[in-house]
Design a protein around this motif. Structure first.
Motif, PDB file in Angstrom:
ATOM      1  N   ASN A 177       5.911   4.699   6.740  1.00 53.78           N
ATOM      2  CA  ASN A 177       6.289   4.941   8.137  1.00 53.78           C
ATOM      3  C   ASN A 177       7.243   3.863   8.660  1.00 53.78           C
ATOM      4  O   ASN A 177       8.124   4.138   9.473  1.00 53.78           O
ATOM      5  CB  ASN A 177       5.037   5.023   9.018  1.00 53.78           C
ATOM      6  N   ARG A 180      10.650   4.590   7.241  1.00 55.87           N
ATOM      7  CA  ARG A 180      11.209   5.763   7.918  1.00 55.87           C
ATOM      8  C   ARG A 180      11.724   5.384   9.297  1.00 55.87           C
ATOM      9  O   ARG A 180      12.792   5.845   9.727  1.00 55.87           O
ATOM     10  CB  ARG A 180      10.145   6.860   8.016  1.00 55.87           C
ATOM     11  N   ASN A 181      10.996   4.521  10.000  1.00 54.69           N
ATOM     12  CA  ASN A 181      11.446   4.087  11.333  1.00 54.69           C
ATOM     13  C   ASN A 181      12.720   3.250  11.256  1.00 54.69           C
ATOM     14  O   ASN A 181      13.619   3.398  12.084  1.00 54.69           O
ATOM     15  CB  ASN A 181      10.336   3.280  12.019  1.00 54.69           C
ATOM     16  N   SER A 183      14.988   3.319   8.837  1.00 53.94           N
ATOM     17  CA  SER A 183      16.070   4.219   8.458  1.00 53.94           C
ATOM     18  C   SER A 183      16.521   5.070   9.642  1.00 53.94           C
ATOM     19  O   SER A 183      17.723   5.268   9.865  1.00 53.94           O
ATOM     20  CB  SER A 183      15.612   5.114   7.303  1.00 53.94           C
ATOM     21  N   GLY A 184      15.554   5.523  10.432  1.00 56.98           N
ATOM     22  CA  GLY A 184      15.890   6.332  11.605  1.00 56.98           C
ATOM     23  C   GLY A 184      16.655   5.535  12.640  1.00 56.98           C
ATOM     24  O   GLY A 184      17.567   6.056  13.299  1.00 56.98           O
ATOM     25  N   PHE A 185      16.306   4.249  12.773  1.00 56.62           N
ATOM     26  CA  PHE A 185      17.002   3.386  13.732  1.00 56.62           C
ATOM     27  C   PHE A 185      18.478   3.243  13.371  1.00 56.62           C
ATOM     28  O   PHE A 185      19.365   3.406  14.229  1.00 56.62           O
ATOM     29  CB  PHE A 185      16.326   2.019  13.774  1.00 56.62           C
ATOM     30  N   ASN A 187      20.231   5.192  11.409  1.00 57.10           N
ATOM     31  CA  ASN A 187      20.895   6.497  11.494  1.00 57.10           C
ATOM     32  C   ASN A 187      21.245   6.852  12.936  1.00 57.10           C
ATOM     33  O   ASN A 187      22.280   7.466  13.205  1.00 57.10           O
ATOM     34  CB  ASN A 187      19.999   7.582  10.902  1.00 57.10           C
ATOM     35  N   SER A 188      20.384   6.418  13.868  1.00 64.41           N
ATOM     36  CA  SER A 188      20.651   6.709  15.278  1.00 64.41           C
ATOM     37  C   SER A 188      21.825   5.893  15.816  1.00 64.41           C
ATOM     38  O   SER A 188      22.482   6.302  16.773  1.00 64.41           O
ATOM     39  CB  SER A 188      19.396   6.425  16.112  1.00 64.41           C
TER      40      SER A 188
END
Length: 222
Positions: A177, A180-181, A183-185, A187-188
């Motif tokens: 998790n 994933r967070n 990577s999401g940061f 990507n955003s």
């Protein structure tokens, strides 16, 4: 400080032109001979290596009690440090422009299809990398003489590489998790956001480096 800038610019004209020519010819030769060499590499190669030239100007200043002579002029230790960092930033921008010219020429020769926005945006990060290199090298160069500074730089970059490798290895054991967070940061943020983040980090590194150099020079005995 203007006089110090003129001195270093004149020194670059006499000593740096040959280095610049070698860098450009070597980069273009590698790109033409090997199709695996990307134009991005040419920009990075010229920008980073030519930016290191600023450290060599300190060696010339030290030669034959040069510091003592410089301090008899209407300048101060603080102004001297200011000039070196301003000169380093100017050199990195100049080197990037030269690298972009050479890289664009290679891209045309290789018939590569890259949009202008993508080409410029992706290469701007190399200025940030050059600033980080300078941030590490400058305080070490002011602290030690040229021979000791060379070994100090090698040790410092080896430590950075070891830390980066250690982080990459430890990330394999990080909870899913968290990865994933993270990577999401990123990507955003998008490409522009990541570039801005790198620029802020490089500027912060320069500021910390500048403060360290000022303190080192204030205590330095000539």
């Amino acid at each position: 400080m203007k006089g110090l800038l003129i001195k270093d610019i004149r020194l670059m004209k006499s000593q740096g032109v040959l280095l610049l020519a070698i860098l450009i010819l070597a980069a273009l030769f590698l790109g033409v001979v090997s199709s695996d060499v990307e134009p991005f590499f040419v920009v990075a190669y010229i920008t980073i290596f030519l930016s290191i030239f600023v450290a060599s100007t300190i060696s010339y200043d030290e030669y034959d009690n040069g510091y003592l002579f410089l301090m008899t002029l209407p300048t101060t230790r603080k102004k001297y440090i200011n000039e070196k960092y301003i000169f380093g930033i100017l050199i990195s921008i100049f080197a990037w422009c030269v690298g972009m010219t050479a890289g664009t020429a290679l891209m045309i020769a290789q018939s590569a299809k890259t949009g202008a926005g993508e080409w410029i945006g992706a290469n701007l990060i190399y200025i940030c990398i050059a600033w980080v290199f300078m941030s590490i090298m400058m305080p070490l160069r002011f602290k030690f003489d040229s021979e000791k500074a060379r070994y100090a730089n090698i040790i410092m970059f080896a430590l950075i590489a070891a830390v980066a490798y250690g982080i990459s290895r430890l990330s394999q054991y990080a909870p899913e998790n968290i990865l994933r967070n993270v990577s999401g940061f990123f990507n955003s943020l998008g490409n522009n956001g990541i570039l801005a983040l790198c620029a802020v980090a490089a500027a912060a590194a320069l500021l910390i480096s500048y403060i360290c150099s000022q303190r080192i020079m204030a205590k330095k005995e000539f």
